[in-house]
Design a protein around this motif. Structure first.
Motif, PDB file in Angstrom:
ATOM      1  N   ASP A  20      77.487  74.322  43.510  1.00 42.66           N
ATOM      2  CA  ASP A  20      76.885  74.597  42.325  1.00 42.66           C
ATOM      3  C   ASP A  20      78.101  75.007  41.170  1.00 42.66           C
ATOM      4  OD1 ASP A  20      74.179  74.256  42.588  1.00 42.66           O
ATOM      5  OD2 ASP A  20      74.148  76.035  44.052  1.00 42.66           O
ATOM      6  N   VAL A  21      78.015  74.503  39.761  1.00 43.06           N
ATOM      7  CA  VAL A  21      78.841  74.771  38.763  1.00 43.06           C
ATOM      8  C   VAL A  21      78.087  75.773  38.072  1.00 43.06           C
ATOM      9  CG1 VAL A  21      80.047  73.980  36.849  1.00 43.06           C
ATOM     10  CG2 VAL A  21      79.999  72.660  39.028  1.00 43.06           C
ATOM     11  N   TRP A  22      76.697  75.343  37.652  1.00 44.66           N
ATOM     12  CA  TRP A  22      76.159  76.262  36.691  1.00 44.66           C
ATOM     13  C   TRP A  22      74.707  76.089  37.078  1.00 44.66           C
ATOM     14  CZ3 TRP A  22      72.765  74.809  32.189  1.00 44.66           C
ATOM     15  CH2 TRP A  22      72.804  73.462  32.112  1.00 44.66           C
ATOM     16  N   TYR A  23      73.666  77.091  36.659  1.00 47.76           N
ATOM     17  CA  TYR A  23      72.412  77.142  36.897  1.00 47.76           C
ATOM     18  C   TYR A  23      71.344  76.805  35.854  1.00 47.76           C
ATOM     19  CZ  TYR A  23      74.158  78.940  41.137  1.00 47.76           C
ATOM     20  OH  TYR A  23      75.125  79.124  42.357  1.00 47.76           O
ATOM     21  N   PRO A  24      71.111  75.569  35.432  1.00 51.41           N
ATOM     22  CA  PRO A  24      70.202  75.110  34.461  1.00 51.41           C
ATOM     23  C   PRO A  24      68.890  76.118  34.387  1.00 51.41           C
ATOM     24  CG  PRO A  24      70.763  73.181  35.622  1.00 51.41           C
ATOM     25  CD  PRO A  24      71.197  74.457  36.524  1.00 51.41           C
ATOM     26  N   PRO A  25      68.380  76.347  33.321  1.00 52.71           N
ATOM     27  CA  PRO A  25      67.269  76.990  33.137  1.00 52.71           C
ATOM     28  C   PRO A  25      65.983  76.053  33.682  1.00 52.71           C
ATOM     29  CG  PRO A  25      68.613  77.458  31.184  1.00 52.71           C
ATOM     30  CD  PRO A  25      68.990  76.532  31.840  1.00 52.71           C
ATOM     31  N   LYS A  26      64.894  76.758  34.293  1.00 54.10           N
ATOM     32  CA  LYS A  26      63.689  75.829  34.667  1.00 54.10           C
ATOM     33  C   LYS A  26      63.244  75.054  33.556  1.00 54.10           C
ATOM     34  CE  LYS A  26      62.094  78.040  38.804  1.00 54.10           C
ATOM     35  NZ  LYS A  26      61.346  77.683  39.801  1.00 54.10           N
ATOM     36  N   ALA A  27      63.401  75.261  32.160  1.00 52.74           N
ATOM     37  CA  ALA A  27      62.738  74.582  31.099  1.00 52.74           C
ATOM     38  C   ALA A  27      63.702  73.271  30.977  1.00 52.74           C
ATOM     39  CB  ALA A  27      63.072  75.216  29.828  1.00 52.74           C
ATOM     40  N   MET A  28      64.901  73.056  31.519  1.00 52.95           N
ATOM     41  CA  MET A  28      65.610  72.130  31.294  1.00 52.95           C
ATOM     42  C   MET A  28      64.955  70.650  32.243  1.00 52.95           C
ATOM     43  SD  MET A  28      67.779  72.580  29.117  1.00 52.95           S
ATOM     44  CE  MET A  28      68.760  73.540  28.400  1.00 52.95           C
ATOM     45  N   LYS A  29      64.404  71.219  33.243  1.00 51.16           N
ATOM     46  CA  LYS A  29      63.737  70.142  34.003  1.00 51.16           C
ATOM     47  C   LYS A  29      62.773  69.367  33.308  1.00 51.16           C
ATOM     48  CE  LYS A  29      65.341  71.524  38.509  1.00 51.16           C
ATOM     49  NZ  LYS A  29      66.269  70.815  38.697  1.00 51.16           N
ATOM     50  N   HIS A  30      61.892  70.348  32.691  1.00 53.11           N
ATOM     51  CA  HIS A  30      60.733  69.638  31.919  1.00 53.11           C
ATOM     52  C   HIS A  30      61.138  68.898  30.798  1.00 53.11           C
ATOM     53  CE1 HIS A  30      57.837  72.021  34.175  1.00 53.11           C
ATOM     54  NE2 HIS A  30      58.749  73.056  34.000  1.00 53.11           N
ATOM     55  N   ILE A  31      62.406  69.260  29.846  1.00 54.93           N
ATOM     56  CA  ILE A  31      62.908  68.568  29.155  1.00 54.93           C
ATOM     57  C   ILE A  31      63.366  67.070  29.580  1.00 54.93           C
ATOM     58  CG2 ILE A  31      64.684  68.346  27.177  1.00 54.93           C
ATOM     59  CD1 ILE A  31      64.498  71.557  27.044  1.00 54.93           C
ATOM     60  N   THR A  32      64.001  67.110  30.835  1.00 59.61           N
ATOM     61  CA  THR A  32      64.492  65.952  31.328  1.00 59.61           C
ATOM     62  C   THR A  32      63.232  65.092  31.444  1.00 59.61           C
ATOM     63  OG1 THR A  32      66.351  67.042  32.164  1.00 59.61           O
ATOM     64  CG2 THR A  32      65.566  65.204  33.401  1.00 59.61           C
ATOM     65  N   VAL A  33      62.261  65.506  32.043  1.00 61.33           N
ATOM     66  CA  VAL A  33      60.905  64.771  32.519  1.00 61.33           C
ATOM     67  C   VAL A  33      60.337  63.864  31.161  1.00 61.33           C
ATOM     68  CG1 VAL A  33      58.525  64.906  33.234  1.00 61.33           C
ATOM     69  CG2 VAL A  33      60.267  65.949  34.541  1.00 61.33           C
ATOM     70  N   ALA A  34      60.586  64.780  30.201  1.00 62.71           N
ATOM     71  CA  ALA A  34      60.094  64.476  28.715  1.00 62.71           C
ATOM     72  C   ALA A  34      60.661  63.112  28.244  1.00 62.71           C
ATOM     73  CB  ALA A  34      59.735  65.548  27.721  1.00 62.71           C
ATOM     74  N   LEU A  35      62.353  63.392  28.454  1.00 67.17           N
ATOM     75  CA  LEU A  35      63.138  62.514  27.825  1.00 67.17           C
ATOM     76  C   LEU A  35      63.211  60.935  28.637  1.00 67.17           C
ATOM     77  CD1 LEU A  35      66.266  64.862  26.946  1.00 67.17           C
ATOM     78  CD2 LEU A  35      64.530  63.705  25.547  1.00 67.17           C
ATOM     79  N   MET A  36      62.827  61.240  29.975  1.00 67.78           N
ATOM     80  CA  MET A  36      62.953  59.994  30.767  1.00 67.78           C
ATOM     81  C   MET A  36      61.777  59.025  30.232  1.00 67.78           C
ATOM     82  SD  MET A  36      65.459  60.118  32.545  1.00 67.78           S
ATOM     83  CE  MET A  36      64.941  58.474  33.573  1.00 67.78           C
ATOM     84  N   LEU A  37      60.750  59.334  29.693  1.00 59.74           N
ATOM     85  CA  LEU A  37      59.872  58.330  29.345  1.00 59.74           C
ATOM     86  C   LEU A  37      60.433  57.394  28.453  1.00 59.74           C
ATOM     87  CD1 LEU A  37      57.083  56.988  29.294  1.00 59.74           C
ATOM     88  CD2 LEU A  37      56.344  58.748  27.769  1.00 59.74           C
ATOM     89  N   PRO A  38      61.179  57.993  27.121  1.00 56.97           N
ATOM     90  CA  PRO A  38      61.483  56.915  26.199  1.00 56.97           C
ATOM     91  C   PRO A  38      62.933  56.304  26.641  1.00 56.97           C
ATOM     92  CG  PRO A  38      62.069  59.333  25.563  1.00 56.97           C
ATOM     93  CD  PRO A  38      60.961  59.389  26.819  1.00 56.97           C
ATOM     94  N   ALA A  39      63.589  57.051  27.815  1.00 55.60           N
ATOM     95  CA  ALA A  39      64.785  56.095  28.254  1.00 55.60           C
ATOM     96  C   ALA A  39      64.414  55.198  29.057  1.00 55.60           C
ATOM     97  CB  ALA A  39      65.443  57.437  29.286  1.00 55.60           C
ATOM     98  N   VAL A  40      63.248  55.179  29.845  1.00 58.90           N
ATOM     99  CA  VAL A  40      62.672  53.974  30.504  1.00 58.90           C
ATOM    100  C   VAL A  40      62.212  53.037  29.695  1.00 58.90           C
ATOM    101  CG1 VAL A  40      60.892  53.278  32.336  1.00 58.90           C
ATOM    102  CG2 VAL A  40      62.227  55.356  32.674  1.00 58.90           C
ATOM    103  N   ILE A  41      61.490  53.359  28.521  1.00 62.10           N
ATOM    104  CA  ILE A  41      60.947  52.594  27.721  1.00 62.10           C
ATOM    105  C   ILE A  41      62.157  51.633  26.846  1.00 62.10           C
ATOM    106  CG2 ILE A  41      59.718  51.912  25.271  1.00 62.10           C
ATOM    107  CD1 ILE A  41      57.933  54.473  26.373  1.00 62.10           C
ATOM    108  N   LEU A  42      63.282  52.278  26.613  1.00 60.07           N
ATOM    109  CA  LEU A  42      64.255  51.918  26.004  1.00 60.07           C
ATOM    110  C   LEU A  42      65.093  50.619  26.742  1.00 60.07           C
ATOM    111  CD1 LEU A  42      65.984  54.798  24.014  1.00 60.07           C
ATOM    112  CD2 LEU A  42      65.027  52.832  23.340  1.00 60.07           C
ATOM    113  N   VAL A  43      64.984  51.056  28.284  1.00 60.86           N
ATOM    114  CA  VAL A  43      65.757  50.231  29.172  1.00 60.86           C
ATOM    115  C   VAL A  43      64.649  48.750  29.076  1.00 60.86           C
ATOM    116  CG1 VAL A  43      66.409  49.468  31.575  1.00 60.86           C
ATOM    117  CG2 VAL A  43      66.857  51.690  30.414  1.00 60.86           C
ATOM    118  N   VAL A  44      63.445  48.931  29.237  1.00 61.19           N
ATOM    119  CA  VAL A  44      62.560  47.763  29.433  1.00 61.19           C
ATOM    120  C   VAL A  44      62.729  46.969  28.055  1.00 61.19           C
ATOM    121  CG1 VAL A  44      59.943  47.200  29.260  1.00 61.19           C
ATOM    122  CG2 VAL A  44      60.891  48.974  30.950  1.00 61.19           C
ATOM    123  N   ALA A  45      62.789  47.821  27.103  1.00 62.39           N
ATOM    124  CA  ALA A  45      62.747  47.040  25.748  1.00 62.39           C
ATOM    125  C   ALA A  45      64.125  46.160  25.485  1.00 62.39           C
ATOM    126  CB  ALA A  45      62.689  48.013  24.540  1.00 62.39           C
TER     127      ALA A  45
END
Length: 194
Positions: free
Chosen positions: A67-92
């Protein structure tokens, strides 16, 4: 040991991918080896690197977590949200429409978004090295594209808004498959876990 194997895999994978940005050296290699042999070598080195990355990261996660740092739990939700456009961009990048025409390189944009999102949610050394490497490479490759004189391959036709709708639909399905099947089963981490 796993961390070192992963780093070796990253070095192999990115060496192959960075070599393609060196257009004169790439052209000389193709002239010397032939296009078919070059593509086979490129694929073998890339796949070997990818296999080492996956195996090394799995070993690191199982035996050598740092472990280097401990991200706040909210970061996991932000990651989940950002992954949708990331996947769409790869498909595009494969179903080319206005998204492709606007961004020019949606694959690299998707990789950058994927890597940055995962850096937000993961504070361990292995994840920082893994996702930071992909983010750094994607930034480098995007910059190198601005300086290339050749297209790198035959042009692929670009469609219109219909292709964008297809890319979004395929992207949503791929996102759901990655989030609810691939990530928990293969990576061993539930997307919306505690």
């Amino acid at each position: 040991m796993g961390l070192l194997v992963m780093i070796l895999g990253l070095a192999l994978f990115f060496a192959a991918h960075t070599f393609t940005t060196k257009r004169e050296a790439r052209a000389q290699a193709i002239a010397r080896l032939g296009e078919g042999t070059y593509k086979i070598l490129y694929a073998v080195v890339s796949l070997a690197g990818l296999a080492l990355i996956v195996w090394g990261f799995a070993q690191y996660r199982a035996t050598g977590w740092i472990d280097v740092w401990y991200p706040p739990k909210a970061m996991k939700h932000i990651t989940v949200a950002l992954m949708l456009p990331a996947v769409i961009l790869v498909v595009a990048s494969y179903i080319r429409g206005r998204i492709y025409a606007t961004l020019k390189h949606p694959m690299l944009a998707g990789i950058k978004l994927w890597a940055a999102a995962h850096l937000l949610a993961n504070g361990d050394l292995g994840s920082i090295i893994l996702f930071g490497s992909f983010l750094g490479w994607a930034v480098y490759d995007r910059i190198s594209l601005k300086h290339r004189k050749d297209a790198g391959g035959p042009p692929i036709p670009v469609g219109g808004a219909t292709n964008d709708l297809i890319a979004v639909a395929v992207g949503v399905v791929a996102y759901l498959a990655l989030a609810f099947a691939f990530h928990p089963v293969v990576i061993g981490v539930p997307v919306m876990g505690a």
